[in-house]
Design a protein around this motif. Structure first.
Motif, PDB file in Angstrom:
ATOM      1  N   VAL A   1       0.826  -1.210   0.000  1.00 25.06           N
ATOM      2  CA  VAL A   1       0.000   0.000   0.000  1.00 25.06           C
ATOM      3  C   VAL A   1       0.860   1.261   0.000  1.00 25.06           C
ATOM      4  O   VAL A   1       0.564   2.232  -0.712  1.00 25.06           O
ATOM      5  N   MET A   2       1.947   1.261   0.754  1.00 26.75           N
ATOM      6  CA  MET A   2       2.718   2.494   0.926  1.00 26.75           C
ATOM      7  C   MET A   2       3.580   2.846  -0.281  1.00 26.75           C
ATOM      8  O   MET A   2       3.910   4.014  -0.486  1.00 26.75           O
ATOM      9  N   LYS A   3       3.950   1.850  -1.081  1.00 21.27           N
ATOM     10  CA  LYS A   3       4.687   2.093  -2.323  1.00 21.27           C
ATOM     11  C   LYS A   3       5.950   2.952  -2.094  1.00 21.27           C
ATOM     12  O   LYS A   3       6.176   3.946  -2.764  1.00 21.27           O
ATOM     13  N   LYS A   4       6.757   2.527  -1.155  1.00 19.04           N
ATOM     14  CA  LYS A   4       8.052   3.164  -0.912  1.00 19.04           C
ATOM     15  C   LYS A   4       9.150   2.341  -1.592  1.00 19.04           C
ATOM     16  O   LYS A   4       8.887   1.329  -2.232  1.00 19.04           O
ATOM     17  N   ARG A   5      10.385   2.766  -1.439  1.00 22.20           N
ATOM     18  CA  ARG A   5      11.498   1.987  -1.974  1.00 22.20           C
ATOM     19  C   ARG A   5      11.574   0.646  -1.243  1.00 22.20           C
ATOM     20  O   ARG A   5      11.451   0.587  -0.015  1.00 22.20           O
ATOM     21  N   VAL A   6      11.765  -0.421  -1.982  1.00 23.93           N
ATOM     22  CA  VAL A   6      11.834  -1.766  -1.416  1.00 23.93           C
ATOM     23  C   VAL A   6      13.168  -2.404  -1.786  1.00 23.93           C
ATOM     24  O   VAL A   6      13.516  -2.500  -2.968  1.00 23.93           O
ATOM     25  N   ILE A   7      13.916  -2.838  -0.762  1.00 25.33           N
ATOM     26  CA  ILE A   7      15.154  -3.581  -0.968  1.00 25.33           C
ATOM     27  C   ILE A   7      14.917  -4.998  -0.456  1.00 25.33           C
ATOM     28  O   ILE A   7      14.580  -5.193   0.709  1.00 25.33           O
ATOM     29  N   GLU A   8      15.072  -5.970  -1.355  1.00 26.88           N
ATOM     30  CA  GLU A   8      14.833  -7.362  -0.993  1.00 26.88           C
ATOM     31  C   GLU A   8      16.162  -8.094  -0.854  1.00 26.88           C
ATOM     32  O   GLU A   8      17.023  -8.029  -1.741  1.00 26.88           O
ATOM     33  N   ILE A   9      16.308  -8.788   0.268  1.00 29.04           N
ATOM     34  CA  ILE A   9      17.505  -9.588   0.528  1.00 29.04           C
ATOM     35  C   ILE A   9      17.128 -11.065   0.546  1.00 29.04           C
ATOM     36  O   ILE A   9      16.112 -11.451   1.137  1.00 29.04           O
ATOM     37  N   GLU A  10      17.953 -11.859  -0.092  1.00 28.34           N
ATOM     38  CA  GLU A  10      17.744 -13.303  -0.106  1.00 28.34           C
ATOM     39  C   GLU A  10      19.103 -13.987  -0.081  1.00 28.34           C
ATOM     40  O   GLU A  10      19.989 -13.665  -0.880  1.00 28.34           O
ATOM     41  N   LYS A  11      19.272 -14.881   0.882  1.00 30.02           N
ATOM     42  CA  LYS A  11      20.527 -15.617   1.045  1.00 30.02           C
ATOM     43  C   LYS A  11      21.741 -14.682   1.092  1.00 30.02           C
ATOM     44  O   LYS A  11      22.785 -14.947   0.503  1.00 30.02           O
ATOM     45  N   GLY A  12      21.566 -13.560   1.789  1.00 29.47           N
ATOM     46  CA  GLY A  12      22.673 -12.647   2.017  1.00 29.47           C
ATOM     47  C   GLY A  12      22.997 -11.705   0.879  1.00 29.47           C
ATOM     48  O   GLY A  12      23.975 -10.960   0.952  1.00 29.47           O
ATOM     49  N   GLU A  13      22.187 -11.710  -0.154  1.00 24.20           N
ATOM     50  CA  GLU A  13      22.429 -10.841  -1.303  1.00 24.20           C
ATOM     51  C   GLU A  13      21.206  -9.979  -1.605  1.00 24.20           C
ATOM     52  O   GLU A  13      20.068 -10.411  -1.389  1.00 24.20           O
ATOM     53  N   ILE A  14      21.448  -8.783  -2.110  1.00 27.75           N
ATOM     54  CA  ILE A  14      20.341  -7.933  -2.551  1.00 27.75           C
ATOM     55  C   ILE A  14      19.889  -8.434  -3.918  1.00 27.75           C
ATOM     56  O   ILE A  14      20.658  -8.419  -4.883  1.00 27.75           O
TER      57      ILE A  14
END
Length: 231
Positions: free
Chosen positions: A202-215
């Protein structure tokens, strides 16, 4: 404001929590940090708070390399970063006012500044009438509002919120998000780790996704998960 340069964190048991992470967050941004449990979000936060040190790479806060600062300087670094936790961490034997005052007292704030600042932050989080209540007299949402007030009372330029809505019902969670949004609009940089898909979407801000220690994703006006096209 915040910059991670080729950051790797490897623990003594051989587990690599973060691998070659490069990340920049500008002054005044609101950023969601998402990813599964164990992805590396908590490690990233601990590195920024100097609770852990990276194995390789550099971390900059306000253009200062904090990677290898001496221990005696760590408290000064942490004054620039307010933190809100999922479990509130209020002192049970102190009132709301005293809990917030304690955050100022430990950095040597003048009593006059304490008396001036606390009513202002209580007003910001809509708790002016609860100043002399104890934690056991507050709801979960009020606990978190106190925690936020405590985190911002020293006017840190950066606020880290680690799962701040994780223990709250949906309506209360949105109330907390409105407080964080207002704080951000006043110029504070907000970095929030969360699993709250509805809030992120809903907020639609910047999203940084991390998976297994990596962006694996860094998206402006992002959503919690990748949108999969049917075409």
């Amino acid at each position: 404001m915040i910059k991670f340069v080729d950051i790797t964190k490897e623990y003594k048991n051989g587990v690599i929590a973060l691998s070659k992470v490069n990340l920049s967050i500008a002054k005044g941004e609101f950023v969601f940090l998402v990813g599964p449990s164990g992805a590396g979000k908590s490690t990233l936060i601990k590195l920024l708070l100097k609770e852990e040190n990276p194995t390789h790479g550099r971390i900059y806060l306000h253009n200062t390399d904090i990677t290898k600062v001496k221990n005696r300087k760590i408290p000064f670094i942490r004054r620039n970063v307010g933190v809100v936790f999922q479990d509130f961490r209020l002192l049970p034997n102190k009132t709301v006012y005293e809990n917030i005052a304690f955050a100022m007292e430990i950095i040597g704030a003048h009593p006059k500044d304490i008396r001036r600042n606390i009513p202002m932050v209580l007003s910001m989080v809509n708790l002016s009438k609860k100043a002399y209540n104890y934690p056991n007299q507050l709801s979960g949402g009020e606990h978190q509002r106190v925690a936020i007030a405590r985190a911002i009372v020293n006017s840190p330029p950066v606020l880290i919120a680690d799962e701040p809505t994780g223990n709250l019902d949906p309506e209360t969670a949105w109330d907390i998000m409105k407080v964080l949004r207002d704080i951000n609009r006043r110029g504070t940089t907000v970095l929030m780790a969360t699993h709250a898909k509805d809030i992120v979407d809903v907020m639609k801000k910047r999203v940084i996704e991390i998976e297994k220690g990596e962006i694996v994703r860094d998206e402006e006006k992002g959503v919690y998960e990748h949108e999969i096209s049917n075409t």
